[in-house]
Write an enzyme that holds these catalytic residues in place. Structure first.
Site, PDB file in Angstrom:
ATOM      1  N   LYS A 185       0.890  -1.285   0.070  1.00 38.54           N
ATOM      2  CA  LYS A 185      -0.104   0.110   0.102  1.00 38.54           C
ATOM      3  C   LYS A 185       0.866   1.339  -0.085  1.00 38.54           C
ATOM      4  CE  LYS A 185      -1.730   2.737   2.927  1.00 38.54           C
ATOM      5  NZ  LYS A 185      -1.869   3.919   2.137  1.00 38.54           N
ATOM      6  N   GLU A 259       9.252   1.694  11.368  1.00 44.51           N
ATOM      7  CA  GLU A 259      10.237   2.696  11.263  1.00 44.51           C
ATOM      8  C   GLU A 259       9.528   4.046  11.075  1.00 44.51           C
ATOM      9  OE1 GLU A 259      12.396   5.703  10.309  1.00 44.51           O
ATOM     10  OE2 GLU A 259      12.165   4.792   8.176  1.00 44.51           O
ATOM     11  N   CYS A 294      13.146  11.357   7.830  1.00 49.08           N
ATOM     12  CA  CYS A 294      13.233  11.029   9.347  1.00 49.08           C
ATOM     13  C   CYS A 294      14.559  11.025   9.928  1.00 49.08           C
ATOM     14  CB  CYS A 294      12.710   9.659   9.463  1.00 49.08           C
ATOM     15  SG  CYS A 294      13.406   8.453   8.589  1.00 49.08           S
ATOM     16  N   GLU A 393       8.934  16.413  15.730  1.00 53.09           N
ATOM     17  CA  GLU A 393       9.322  16.317  14.386  1.00 53.09           C
ATOM     18  C   GLU A 393       8.671  17.278  13.772  1.00 53.09           C
ATOM     19  OE1 GLU A 393      10.915  12.691  11.595  1.00 53.09           O
ATOM     20  OE2 GLU A 393       8.654  12.584  12.382  1.00 53.09           O
TER      21      GLU A 393
END
Length: 495
Positions: A185, A259, A294, A393
């Site tokens: 996906k 992750e 990231c 973040e």
């Protein structure tokens, strides 16, 4: 400059890839891919419904339970995966351009960080598989034991928009080599390159149902995660989404690898060569996929005695970054992926100002770019580690400069984060830098550089995730272990 796509250049797929075929979707909903540069629709794909997810899982289930792929000798699977790797290498420029079209990655970064990194991930995983023993006999307490590696089963691979090909390669390469089957996906922002990968997999000779591609939004994605036919969910994305996936997967005890995000620290020590350090820091901050990475080094920790020096030099470096059309090879920072994401980044810049941080450079939208979702590379000074801009973040070209007094305080600040994904230490003494690296609770770290080595395990501590990708450790995540206790060999007697 790269010409904006014309309507005639619209990339359109009308079918999903299920069970080795281009299959008609069950509904009429579509996903429109919008260029973050032109703000125009550049692609259109079917939106997979929950019913389509069911079909894809059923196909992957049949391919795993009854098909040849998990039962092939490892050497035969290696041969097919090598063909996939080689085809990705041949089509690397097409992949790079396709990813840049969708998410705005600067084209020079797309070539290395999108296309060739995916090829490298396949190569390093193939190297790890070459030395793999799927069965070994051990001497147990009560006799011999056969220890076997079995593929985990049907994998739901859910990938993000920032590095879609690399994050997919990190899942697909080890999973295929292990003998797993996949329902992929891709992110609705970047589904087009996943269709290209489906073509490559079919041409490489994968049996029907081993790889299925079904782009969708969160609702259909949640249906996939909750599906009892899925044995493992491999996800790359936000912490919030990762927590939801983990909670949903727990209902079926579905295996997960996650992750997730990061708020990584770059520690400049008092003896560091600042000029060399800043080159690496620039490449690991705003220049790393326009800050949409990231692993980005978003907290730069500086000794108080060298703060003014570093602040001035880093401000100059940020001000020199070129922002604009990512297809222009002179550009180092492209747009944010969507208008919503740009709004989020700009909100964080406002929050930083409200918290008392100082904008040393940037802080808004480039005045000469009326179209596209661009943000200036922004450096905040006078940041303390308790500010939201230092703890959350942002996922854009925004970096925080934080003072510290001594080495112990620098380590404490680096570790004082809910994240633990990446980081760096800069020093004239590599042994000292390595010693400090051992004290930092983060999954990957560089000394005097910024490098993600795809032959080594990658993943996070704390809220940065669960599990590892790449190398032998990434391959191990796609196996279950079976122990078969064998009868003792009868003792040989002689007259």
């Amino acid at each position: 400059m790269h010409a904006p796509p014309s309507p005639a250049q619209l990339i359109e797929h009308r079918a999903l890839f299920i069970d080795g075929q281009w299959a008609e979707p069950s509904g009429t909903d579509v996903i429109e891919v919008v260029s973050p540069v032109t703000e125009q629709v550049v692609g259109r794909v079917p939106h997979a419904s929950p019913a389509d997810m069911d079909r894809a899982v059923a196909a992957a289930r049949r391919a795993f339970d009854d098909g040849p792929w998990p039962r092939l000798p490892l050497a035969d699977r290696i041969e097919v995966v090598m063909r996939i790797r080689d085809a990705l290498a041949v089509r690397r420029e097409e992949i790079a351009e396709l990813v840049t079209l969708q998410n705005g990655s600067p084209i020079t970064w797309s070539r290395a960080g999108q296309a060739m990194s995916a090829v490298a991930a396949f190569s390093t995983t193939l190297a790890a598989a070459a030395d793999l023993r799927l069965e070994e006999e051990r001497q147990g307490l009560g006799g011999p034991v056969l220890v076997r590696r079995e593929p985990v089963g049907v994998v739901a691979a859910i990938t993000p928009w920032n590095v879609p090909q690399l994050t997919l390669a990190a899942k697909l390469a080890p999973g295929l080599l292990a003998g797993c089957t996949f329902v992929i996906k891709p992110s609705p922002e970047t589904p087009l390159d996943a269709f290209l990968l489906a073509e490559i997999c079919a041409e490489a000779g994968l049996p029907d149902g081993v790889v299925n591609v079904v782009p969708a939004d969160r609702e259909s994605g949640a249906h996939l995660v909750a599906h009892p036919g899925v044995d493992k969910v491999a996800f790359t994305g936000s912490v919030a989404a990762g927590k939801t996936i983990m909670a949903t997967a727990a209902q079926n005890l579905t295996r997960v690898s996650l992750e997730l995000g990061g708020k990584s620290a770059a520690l400049i020590l008092d003896d560091a060569d600042v000029t060399a350090a800043l080159r690496a820091i620039v490449s690991g901050t705003c220049a790393a996929n326009s800050g949409q990475a990231c692993v980005a080094l978003t907290r730069v920790l500086v000794p108080a005695s060298r703060y003014d020096e570093v602040a001035a030099a880093l401000s100059d470096a940020f001000a020199l970054m070129t922002v604009g059309d990512p297809f222009d090879e002179r550009i180092t920072v492209g747009p944010m992926v969507t208008w919503r994401h740009r709004r989020r980044v700009l909100d964080y810049i406002r929050i930083g100002r409200d918290e008392g941080a100082t904008v040393l450079t940037g802080g808004g939208v480039p005045a000469d770019l009326d179209t596209g979702w661009f943000v200036q590379p922004t450096l905040f000074g006078d940041v303390t580690n308790d500010m939201r801009i230092a703890r959350e973040e942002i996922y854009g070209p925004v970096v925080c400069l934080i003072r510290y007094d001594d080495e112990d305080e620098a380590v404490r600040i680096a570790n004082d984060s809910p994240f633990g994904l990446s980081g760096a230490v800069f020093t004239a003494d590599v042994e000292r830098g390595t010693r400090i690296a051992r004290r930092i609770r983060t999954g990957t770290l560089s000394v005097n550089g910024f490098r993600l080595d795809l032959a080594a395990p990658f993943g996070g501590f704390k809220q940065s995730g669960i599990g590892r990708e790449f190398g032998a450790e990434g391959l191990a995540g796609y196996f279950e272990y079976q122990s078969v206790a064998l009868p003792r060999t009868p003792a040989t007697t002689t007259d």
